[in-house]
Design a protein around this motif. Structure first.
Motif, PDB file in Angstrom:
ATOM      1  N   MET A 136       0.850  -1.200   0.000  1.00 36.98           N
ATOM      2  CA  MET A 136       0.000   0.000   0.000  1.00 36.98           C
ATOM      3  C   MET A 136       0.885   1.249   0.000  1.00 36.98           C
ATOM      4  O   MET A 136       1.784   1.374   0.828  1.00 36.98           O
ATOM      5  N   THR A 137       0.616   2.133  -0.928  1.00 34.63           N
ATOM      6  CA  THR A 137       1.424   3.368  -0.936  1.00 34.63           C
ATOM      7  C   THR A 137       0.882   4.346   0.101  1.00 34.63           C
ATOM      8  O   THR A 137      -0.321   4.384   0.366  1.00 34.63           O
ATOM      9  N   ARG A 138       1.786   5.100   0.654  1.00 31.61           N
ATOM     10  CA  ARG A 138       1.377   6.115   1.624  1.00 31.61           C
ATOM     11  C   ARG A 138       0.620   7.210   0.904  1.00 31.61           C
ATOM     12  O   ARG A 138       0.878   7.486  -0.266  1.00 31.61           O
ATOM     13  N   PRO A 139      -0.312   7.854   1.601  1.00 30.61           N
ATOM     14  CA  PRO A 139      -0.980   9.012   0.995  1.00 30.61           C
ATOM     15  C   PRO A 139       0.038  10.106   0.686  1.00 30.61           C
ATOM     16  O   PRO A 139       1.131  10.129   1.258  1.00 30.61           O
ATOM     17  N   ARG A 140      -0.352  11.007  -0.194  1.00 28.42           N
ATOM     18  CA  ARG A 140       0.511  12.133  -0.536  1.00 28.42           C
ATOM     19  C   ARG A 140       0.788  12.974   0.715  1.00 28.42           C
ATOM     20  O   ARG A 140      -0.097  13.175   1.549  1.00 28.42           O
ATOM     21  N   ILE A 141       2.013  13.450   0.836  1.00 25.38           N
ATOM     22  CA  ILE A 141       2.360  14.310   1.976  1.00 25.38           C
ATOM     23  C   ILE A 141       1.736  15.693   1.763  1.00 25.38           C
ATOM     24  O   ILE A 141       1.874  16.305   0.703  1.00 25.38           O
ATOM     25  N   ARG A 142       1.029  16.164   2.783  1.00 23.38           N
ATOM     26  CA  ARG A 142       0.406  17.497   2.696  1.00 23.38           C
ATOM     27  C   ARG A 142       1.045  18.497   3.644  1.00 23.38           C
ATOM     28  O   ARG A 142       0.808  19.704   3.540  1.00 23.38           O
ATOM     29  N   HIS A 143       1.818  17.993   4.612  1.00 21.93           N
ATOM     30  CA  HIS A 143       2.424  18.913   5.577  1.00 21.93           C
ATOM     31  C   HIS A 143       3.780  18.359   6.019  1.00 21.93           C
ATOM     32  O   HIS A 143       3.893  17.166   6.325  1.00 21.93           O
ATOM     33  N   VAL A 144       4.776  19.215   6.028  1.00 20.54           N
ATOM     34  CA  VAL A 144       6.101  18.825   6.538  1.00 20.54           C
ATOM     35  C   VAL A 144       6.346  19.550   7.859  1.00 20.54           C
ATOM     36  O   VAL A 144       6.232  20.781   7.943  1.00 20.54           O
ATOM     37  N   ILE A 145       6.650  18.777   8.897  1.00 22.56           N
ATOM     38  CA  ILE A 145       7.036  19.339  10.198  1.00 22.56           C
ATOM     39  C   ILE A 145       8.556  19.258  10.301  1.00 22.56           C
ATOM     40  O   ILE A 145       9.135  18.165  10.226  1.00 22.56           O
ATOM     41  N   TRP A 146       9.181  20.411  10.468  1.00 30.16           N
ATOM     42  CA  TRP A 146      10.635  20.480  10.546  1.00 30.16           C
ATOM     43  C   TRP A 146      11.113  20.611  11.986  1.00 30.16           C
ATOM     44  O   TRP A 146      10.584  21.434  12.744  1.00 30.16           O
ATOM     45  N   ASP A 147      12.156  19.877  12.316  1.00 32.67           N
ATOM     46  CA  ASP A 147      12.968  20.201  13.483  1.00 32.67           C
ATOM     47  C   ASP A 147      13.809  21.425  13.117  1.00 32.67           C
ATOM     48  O   ASP A 147      14.053  21.699  11.933  1.00 32.67           O
ATOM     49  N   TRP A 148      14.252  22.172  14.088  1.00 28.15           N
ATOM     50  CA  TRP A 148      15.035  23.390  13.812  1.00 28.15           C
ATOM     51  C   TRP A 148      16.543  23.164  14.037  1.00 28.15           C
ATOM     52  O   TRP A 148      17.319  23.163  13.101  1.00 28.15           O
ATOM     53  N   ASN A 149      16.943  22.934  15.300  1.00 27.69           N
ATOM     54  CA  ASN A 149      18.376  22.865  15.625  1.00 27.69           C
ATOM     55  C   ASN A 149      19.016  21.630  14.991  1.00 27.69           C
ATOM     56  O   ASN A 149      18.599  20.501  15.247  1.00 27.69           O
ATOM     57  N   GLY A 150      20.005  21.833  14.189  1.00 23.17           N
ATOM     58  CA  GLY A 150      20.708  20.715  13.558  1.00 23.17           C
ATOM     59  C   GLY A 150      20.116  20.287  12.229  1.00 23.17           C
ATOM     60  O   GLY A 150      20.816  19.765  11.380  1.00 23.17           O
ATOM     61  N   THR A 151      18.792  20.497  12.068  1.00 24.32           N
ATOM     62  CA  THR A 151      18.132  20.093  10.823  1.00 24.32           C
ATOM     63  C   THR A 151      18.137  21.243   9.826  1.00 24.32           C
ATOM     64  O   THR A 151      18.609  21.098   8.692  1.00 24.32           O
ATOM     65  N   LEU A 152      17.620  22.402  10.225  1.00 20.20           N
ATOM     66  CA  LEU A 152      17.669  23.588   9.373  1.00 20.20           C
ATOM     67  C   LEU A 152      18.835  24.490   9.777  1.00 20.20           C
ATOM     68  O   LEU A 152      19.514  25.070   8.930  1.00 20.20           O
ATOM     69  N   LEU A 153      19.055  24.609  11.101  1.00 14.96           N
ATOM     70  CA  LEU A 153      20.150  25.453  11.606  1.00 14.96           C
ATOM     71  C   LEU A 153      21.397  24.594  11.834  1.00 14.96           C
ATOM     72  O   LEU A 153      21.327  23.541  12.474  1.00 14.96           O
ATOM     73  N   ASN A 154      22.511  25.054  11.311  1.00 13.00           N
ATOM     74  CA  ASN A 154      23.774  24.313  11.432  1.00 13.00           C
ATOM     75  C   ASN A 154      24.481  24.721  12.734  1.00 13.00           C
ATOM     76  O   ASN A 154      25.452  25.477  12.714  1.00 13.00           O
ATOM     77  N   ASP A 155      23.972  24.213  13.856  1.00 11.49           N
ATOM     78  CA  ASP A 155      24.487  24.667  15.157  1.00 11.49           C
ATOM     79  C   ASP A 155      25.236  23.581  15.922  1.00 11.49           C
ATOM     80  O   ASP A 155      25.395  23.683  17.144  1.00 11.49           O
ATOM     81  N   LEU A 156      25.697  22.551  15.221  1.00 11.05           N
ATOM     82  CA  LEU A 156      26.443  21.486  15.892  1.00 11.05           C
ATOM     83  C   LEU A 156      27.701  22.038  16.574  1.00 11.05           C
ATOM     84  O   LEU A 156      27.916  21.821  17.776  1.00 11.05           O
ATOM     85  N   ASP A 157      28.529  22.755  15.822  1.00 11.64           N
ATOM     86  CA  ASP A 157      29.786  23.237  16.396  1.00 11.64           C
ATOM     87  C   ASP A 157      29.547  24.282  17.487  1.00 11.64           C
ATOM     88  O   ASP A 157      30.254  24.295  18.499  1.00 11.64           O
ATOM     89  N   LEU A 158      28.538  25.132  17.310  1.00  7.35           N
ATOM     90  CA  LEU A 158      28.208  26.105  18.346  1.00  7.35           C
ATOM     91  C   LEU A 158      27.818  25.388  19.643  1.00  7.35           C
ATOM     92  O   LEU A 158      28.274  25.756  20.733  1.00  7.35           O
ATOM     93  N   SER A 159      26.999  24.341  19.521  1.00  3.80           N
ATOM     94  CA  SER A 159      26.564  23.598  20.712  1.00  3.80           C
ATOM     95  C   SER A 159      27.753  22.949  21.415  1.00  3.80           C
ATOM     96  O   SER A 159      27.823  22.927  22.650  1.00  3.80           O
ATOM     97  N   ILE A 160      28.678  22.413  20.630  1.00  2.00           N
ATOM     98  CA  ILE A 160      29.871  21.785  21.207  1.00  2.00           C
ATOM     99  C   ILE A 160      30.728  22.843  21.911  1.00  2.00           C
ATOM    100  O   ILE A 160      31.185  22.640  23.041  1.00  2.00           O
ATOM    101  N   GLU A 161      30.924  23.985  21.261  1.00  3.44           N
ATOM    102  CA  GLU A 161      31.774  25.031  21.849  1.00  3.44           C
ATOM    103  C   GLU A 161      31.187  25.564  23.156  1.00  3.44           C
ATOM    104  O   GLU A 161      31.906  25.789  24.132  1.00  3.44           O
ATOM    105  N   VAL A 162      29.870  25.768  23.171  1.00  3.51           N
ATOM    106  CA  VAL A 162      29.239  26.285  24.394  1.00  3.51           C
ATOM    107  C   VAL A 162      29.342  25.253  25.512  1.00  3.51           C
ATOM    108  O   VAL A 162      29.686  25.587  26.654  1.00  3.51           O
ATOM    109  N   MET A 163      29.088  23.979  25.187  1.00  5.87           N
ATOM    110  CA  MET A 163      29.197  22.940  26.216  1.00  5.87           C
ATOM    111  C   MET A 163      30.632  22.805  26.696  1.00  5.87           C
ATOM    112  O   MET A 163      30.879  22.574  27.897  1.00  5.87           O
ATOM    113  N   ASN A 164      31.601  22.970  25.796  1.00  4.01           N
ATOM    114  CA  ASN A 164      33.005  22.888  26.221  1.00  4.01           C
ATOM    115  C   ASN A 164      33.355  23.993  27.214  1.00  4.01           C
ATOM    116  O   ASN A 164      34.229  23.800  28.063  1.00  4.01           O
TER     117      ASN A 164
END
Ligand SMILES: [Mg+2]
Length: 216
Positions: A1-29
């Protein structure tokens, strides 16, 4: 069975759209150095970071008696917020959001980041108009996005199987499972590709690969 067409995308922000990996590491350090604890590099961060964030703090070696979790959270968020405009979007974030919007699919953000600060930073990048809803937590403790996600899905008025959640961590996968929505993971943020692949969800190295695979 195919999935229905996607009508809405829910985005995570930190790490997914915002490239904040290194910032998070630096602050934790900064927190770790102030207590003479060993610093993080990307590999150690990727291995240890998880939700709930409280358990991650314990794995870093903080003494919960001397440094109660709530105080560590305040110290981390304060350090992060001081530098929050130092992190850029992922290079393919804005084009991907525009491409999804161009297909007529609606989009929202579901984030463990504090609500007011989330709105401010999304506006800073000129992205507010891309989203129907921008949902962040009402506290700084980043415990879980599940309850917030349930509220969001209820507000969307879209069947769960017509929703796709895109995130960068195992917690995003768990939230998608709880909500009964589809999930895609992008390994450009806070969890490494090998941990994400264990979920069985589709994993992409970068957002542009996600977009290409979905015809955006
Ligand atoms: Mg994330």
């Amino acid at each position: 069975m195919t999935r229905p067409r996607i009508r809405h995308v829910i985005w995570d922000w930190n790490g997914t759209l915002l490239n904040d990996l290194d910032l998070s590491i630096e602050v934790m350090n900064g927190l770790l150095a102030r207590r003479s604890l060993p610093p993080l590099d990307r590999a150690r961060y990727h291995a240890l970071f998880d939700f709930p964030v409280r358990a991650y703090y314990e794995r870093l070696g903080f003494d919960p008696v001397r440094d109660p979790f709530d105080q560590l959270s305040v110290e981390f968020i304060s350090g992060y917020d001081d530098r929050r405009f130092g992190a850029a979007l992922h290079r393919d974030a804005a084009p991907t959001l525009a491409a999804v919007r161009a297909t007529g699919i609606d989009q929202s953000i579901l984030s463990a980041y504090r609500h007011e600060t989330l709105h401010e930073i999304v506006a800073h990048f000129g992205l507010t108009s891309q989203f129907n809803h921008i949902a962040g937590l009402d506290n700084i403790h980043a415990h879980s996005k599940v309850a917030l996600g349930r509220d969001l899905v209820a507000r969307l008025g879209v069947a769960p199987d017509e929703i796709l959640l895109v995130g960068d961590t195992l917690h995003d996968f768990d939230v998608a499972q709880d909500l009964g929505v589809a999930c895609a993971l992008v390994a450009a943020g806070h969890h490494p590709i090998e941990r994400l692949r264990k979920t069985g969800a589709p994993v992409f190295t970068v957002l542009s690969a996600f977009a290409a695979a979905h015809g955006f």
